[in-house]
Design a protein around this motif. Structure first.
Motif, mmCIF file in Angstrom:
data_model
loop_
_atom_site.group_PDB
_atom_site.id
_atom_site.type_symbol
_atom_site.label_atom_id
_atom_site.label_comp_id
_atom_site.label_asym_id
_atom_site.label_seq_id
_atom_site.Cartn_x
_atom_site.Cartn_y
_atom_site.Cartn_z
ATOM 1 N N LEU A 1 -10.935 -49.077 -7.400
ATOM 2 C CA LEU A 1 -10.443 -47.663 -8.048
ATOM 3 C C LEU A 1 -9.356 -47.789 -8.965
ATOM 4 N N GLU A 2 -8.385 -48.690 -8.690
ATOM 5 C CA GLU A 2 -7.236 -48.532 -9.412
ATOM 6 C C GLU A 2 -7.227 -49.726 -10.610
ATOM 7 N N ASP A 3 -8.646 -50.390 -10.448
ATOM 8 C CA ASP A 3 -8.739 -51.245 -11.707
ATOM 9 C C ASP A 3 -9.710 -50.946 -12.631
ATOM 10 N N GLU A 4 -9.043 -49.922 -13.674
ATOM 11 C CA GLU A 4 -9.778 -49.051 -14.615
ATOM 12 C C GLU A 4 -10.652 -50.049 -15.630
ATOM 13 N N GLU A 5 -10.029 -51.170 -15.920
ATOM 14 C CA GLU A 5 -10.697 -52.270 -16.788
ATOM 15 C C GLU A 5 -11.882 -52.534 -16.327
ATOM 16 N N PHE A 6 -11.769 -52.974 -14.903
ATOM 17 C CA PHE A 6 -12.858 -53.528 -14.220
ATOM 18 C C PHE A 6 -14.104 -52.475 -14.136
ATOM 19 N N ILE A 7 -13.861 -51.443 -13.823
ATOM 20 C CA ILE A 7 -14.408 -50.243 -13.731
ATOM 21 C C ILE A 7 -15.495 -49.810 -15.102
#
Length: 420
Positions: free
Chosen positions: A303-309
């Motif tokens: 959830l803290e990895d916005e690029e991955f999401i």
């Protein structure tokens, strides 16, 4: 020597076809194995999530200690709140204090049932609908799922309110008090999103009767371009629930990892609510339903990895659109009807009523069981009666598989109905 509650729970295993067999098909190792079109899971995306976890998640002492001892204990609610604020467009910003963690949305539903209803009270739902809500809200909370008998397309229109009114009136006339309305948006099993105008009328209905609105929005990011002109975009009730429409303490949203992040085995879910008293009750109940500290660690990383999401969601939606087009093109070619206006979830709601046995000695449910048995004999599992349509012959077909599994499963479906 069980209690009455224990006997009631054990009895669910005696309900025909209530539980599903595990798939065993493999294109190299088990060509004759069972294919399941019943489990709502995004199979192709599992590899992406597993690869991310293996390459990006590092376990620390926080991952194995009691949650109360973790120095990371505030990070997951904060990350979940930020995710909700970004993708659900709430009118009132969600804060970490509005988030209650749970070991999945089934657990969250169980907790809500226990906290919002008295034993024997009702939870109002239109149908067709995901059949396991009877277990989520009934097994421990002992709530009765009360069905409003809408036609499938009607359920997505403001006309459904009259059916909710009728069901509420009839339920309370027989002594079953309706405490909540349960909404599934995007919808399971139909795969449609509710139009904004219908959601507004549902909010007004709940406020009028002072009943809770529980909106299960677990498929929120599984919305894709299906090319269907009748499809509606996803709109969260959090983006509509103004004080003029409904008391804010009556609105609760469920969300989790099992669908959008293809990780049902993680057992991570959330209740989003501004109701302080309810949050206190849920936090007390969560003693039995907390996700593990290891799962917290994984949830925080994702959830803290916005690029991955962003990248993952884009690929997930493309995969779903691809599988949807394969399934619908084959169904269209063979003349098998299904509900239109789909652009979300993993499934099509298909009509196999023309292929049910004509034996007049069989009841409608027995006829569904009969065709399900023939499908199973041909190596394909579809769950009969699970989605509680009032008309016999409707099945939820999950198409979110790799192409080889999807095409082989559809081949088995066609083989079965052509044997009729």
């Amino acid at each position: 020597m069980l209690s009455s509650r224990g006997k009631k729970s054990a009895g669910t295993f005696d309900i025909p076809w209530k539980y599903m067999p595990a798939p065993t098909y493999h294109k190299e190792k088990a060509l004759g194995g069972l294919i399941s079109f019943a489990l709502a899971e995004h199979g192709p995306a599992r590899d992406d999530i597993a690869d991310y976890i293996n390459n990006n998640v590092k376990f620390t002492t926080n991952s194995v200690c009691y949650g109360s001892m973790s120095t990371d204990k505030h990070r997951l609610p904060a990350a979940a709140a930020a995710h909700i604020n970004k993708y659900f467009s709430p009118l009132q910003q969600v804060t970490p204090e509005n988030i209650v963690r749970a070991s999945g949305c089934s657990a969250a539903g169980n907790m809500l049932s226990y906290a919002l209803t008295e034993p024997g009270d009702g939870v109002l739902v239109s149908r067709p609908v995901y059949g396991r809500f009877e277990l989520d809200y009934g097994l421990q909370g002992d709530a009765e799922v009360v069905y409003a008998d809408t036609e499938t397309y009607e359920a997505f229109t403001p006309d459904s309110i009259a059916k909710y009114e009728e069901a509420l009136k009839e339920s309370e006339a027989r002594g079953v008090k309706i405490r909540a309305l349960l909404l599934v948006n995007p919808h399971n099993p139909v795969g449609r999103c509710y139009p904004k105008e219908t959601l507004i009328q549902i909010l007004k209905f709940c406020n009028k009767h002072q009943i809770h609105l529980v909106s299960d929005e677990i498929y929120a990011l599984c919305v894709f371009d299906s090319g269907d002109p009748d499809a509606h975009p996803f709109v969260s009730v959090l983006s509509l629930a103004t004080p003029e429409l409904i008391d804010q303490d009556l609105v609760h949203v469920l969300y989790g990892f099992s669908k959008d992040f293809a990780s049902g085995g993680l057992h991570l879910g959330f209740v989003v609510t501004h109701n302080t008293e309810l949050r206190r009750a849920l936090l007390a109940l969560s003693r039995f339903h907390y996700p593990s500290s290891a799962v917290d660690t994984i949830g925080i990383a994702i959830l803290e990895d916005e690029e991955f999401i962003t990248k993952y969601t884009e690929k997930s939606r493309a995969d779903l659109a691809f599988s949807y087009r394969i399934a619908t093109s084959i169904l269209d070619q063979e003349g098998i009807k299904y509900i239109r206006g789909v652009n979300a979830g993993f499934f099509l709601y298909i009509d196999l009523s023309p292929y049910l046995p004509t034996n007049e000695s069989l009841g409608s449910r027995e006829r569904e069981y009969a065709i399900a048995k023939k499908l199973l004999d041909n190596g394909l599992f579809l769950h009969p009666g699970e989605e509680h349509c009032k008309d016999a012959g409707w099945f939820r077909l999950v198409y979110s598989h790799s192409e080889d599994v999807l095409r082989e499963g559809l081949r088995r479906l066609l083989k079965t109905i052509k044997q009729q």
